[in-house]
Design a protein around this motif. Structure first.
Motif, PDB file in Angstrom:
ATOM      1  N   LEU A  67       5.652 -19.421  -2.833  1.00 51.92           N
ATOM      2  CA  LEU A  67       3.994 -19.874  -2.681  1.00 51.92           C
ATOM      3  C   LEU A  67       3.448 -19.491  -4.153  1.00 51.92           C
ATOM      4  CD1 LEU A  67       3.146 -19.019   0.978  1.00 51.92           C
ATOM      5  CD2 LEU A  67       2.955 -21.242  -0.081  1.00 51.92           C
ATOM      6  N   PRO A  68       2.272 -20.245  -4.283  1.00 52.88           N
ATOM      7  CA  PRO A  68       1.644 -19.795  -5.709  1.00 52.88           C
ATOM      8  C   PRO A  68       1.479 -18.232  -5.895  1.00 52.88           C
ATOM      9  CG  PRO A  68       0.550 -21.302  -4.529  1.00 52.88           C
ATOM     10  CD  PRO A  68       1.488 -20.779  -3.692  1.00 52.88           C
ATOM     11  N   LYS A  69       1.695 -18.078  -7.342  1.00 45.72           N
ATOM     12  CA  LYS A  69       1.718 -16.613  -7.556  1.00 45.72           C
ATOM     13  C   LYS A  69       0.227 -16.020  -7.896  1.00 45.72           C
ATOM     14  CE  LYS A  69       5.992 -16.937  -8.035  1.00 45.72           C
ATOM     15  NZ  LYS A  69       6.686 -16.960  -6.713  1.00 45.72           N
ATOM     16  N   ASP A  70      -0.598 -16.754  -7.801  1.00 47.68           N
ATOM     17  CA  ASP A  70      -1.921 -15.821  -7.642  1.00 47.68           C
ATOM     18  C   ASP A  70      -2.539 -15.601  -6.450  1.00 47.68           C
ATOM     19  OD1 ASP A  70      -2.600 -18.617  -6.699  1.00 47.68           O
ATOM     20  OD2 ASP A  70      -4.352 -18.581  -7.736  1.00 47.68           O
ATOM     21  N   ILE A  71      -1.642 -15.400  -5.167  1.00 47.93           N
ATOM     22  CA  ILE A  71      -1.846 -14.949  -4.040  1.00 47.93           C
ATOM     23  C   ILE A  71      -1.740 -13.649  -3.875  1.00 47.93           C
ATOM     24  CG2 ILE A  71      -0.912 -14.940  -1.615  1.00 47.93           C
ATOM     25  CD1 ILE A  71      -0.412 -17.896  -1.606  1.00 47.93           C
ATOM     26  N   LYS A  72      -2.636 -13.054  -3.289  1.00 43.99           N
ATOM     27  CA  LYS A  72      -2.495 -11.351  -3.115  1.00 43.99           C
ATOM     28  C   LYS A  72      -1.982 -11.145  -1.643  1.00 43.99           C
ATOM     29  CE  LYS A  72      -6.331  -9.932  -6.106  1.00 43.99           C
ATOM     30  NZ  LYS A  72      -7.737 -10.571  -6.223  1.00 43.99           N
TER      31      LYS A  72
END
Ligand code: PLP
Length: 220
Positions: free
Chosen positions: A58-63
């Motif tokens: 999934l996208p890398k800006d997910i925390k």
């Protein structure tokens, strides 16, 4: 209702100062992406392997928040990127996280889990054990972890008064620790409590983070 619609409903019921952790455990990455596409960036998982797999896909800006019970020997898999570990329930584990933080040249944010429920199956420090930890050890001496607050789970019951009392006890314990040991560090400010069935009660009792799964993604 779609994931996006359910998420919107829940957001409306949460004040701005409370962070919504969308608990995506057991649900496929497609559903996580639906939530991501309507702006959700904070997700919680309770198993290391699943968390790592989803983080890769999934996208890398997910925390990514690790909300489940954490085994020491698995910390290394999430240490490079995890945003917050909610369930730290021993000093030994906190020290392992600190070592992995150092190896990855980062400071890993953690919450200490407190056992506030009457069920014996839930993990965490008892309030007495937690006070003893702060009395006997300076958690701030660990340079690669930041203890940002406390986390707890209420008893699985329909008794709203009991749930409220348990959340209240966590709030009181937080205030005591903050005043006695952590008043001069602004990062010690999080109280993670409340799930799909009880997050409104947790908000009433002063949480700063709710962990909501099935009310967003459906039954598991
Ligand atoms: C699964 C889980 C949640 C979310 O539970 P729901 O009832 O699905 O909202 C929250 N916190 C922890 C620690 C969990 O394991």
């Amino acid at each position: 209702m779609s994931v996006a619609e359910k998420l919107e409903e829940i957001r409306k019921s949460i004040p701005d100062h409370v962070e919504l952790v969308a608990v995506s455990k057991t649900h496929p990455t497609g559903l996580v992406r639906e939530a991501y596409e309507v702006g959700q960036r904070v997700f919680g998982e309770n198993k290391v392997q699943e968390l790592v797999a989803k983080a890769e896909a999934l996208p890398k800006d997910i925390k990514w928040h690790m909300i489940g019970h954490m085994q020491s020997n698995k910390v290394k898999y999430i240490a490079p990127f995890v945003s917050l570990i909610h369930g730290v329930d021993s000093l030994k584990l906190l020290k392992v996280i600190n070592n992995e933080g150092a190896r990855n040249k980062r400071i890993i944010s953690c919450l200490l889990q407190v056992h506030i429920a009457t069920e014996s199956t839930k993990f965490g420090f008892s309030p007495e054990e937690l006070l003893h930890l702060f009395e006997s050890f300076n958690v701030r001496s660990l340079e690669n972890v930041q203890v940002c607050g406390l986390m707890g789970m209420a008893t699985f019951t329909d008794n709203q008064t009991q749930i409220k009392n348990e959340f209240h006890s966590l709030r009181v314990l937080f205030d005591r620790i903050k005043n006695q040991w952590m008043s001069d560090v602004d990062y010690f400010r999080e109280i993670s409590m409340g799930m799909s069935n009880d997050y409104l009660l947790a908000i009433e009792e002063g949480c700063t983070m709710v962990r909501v799964g099935s009310a967003i993604f459906g039954a598991r």
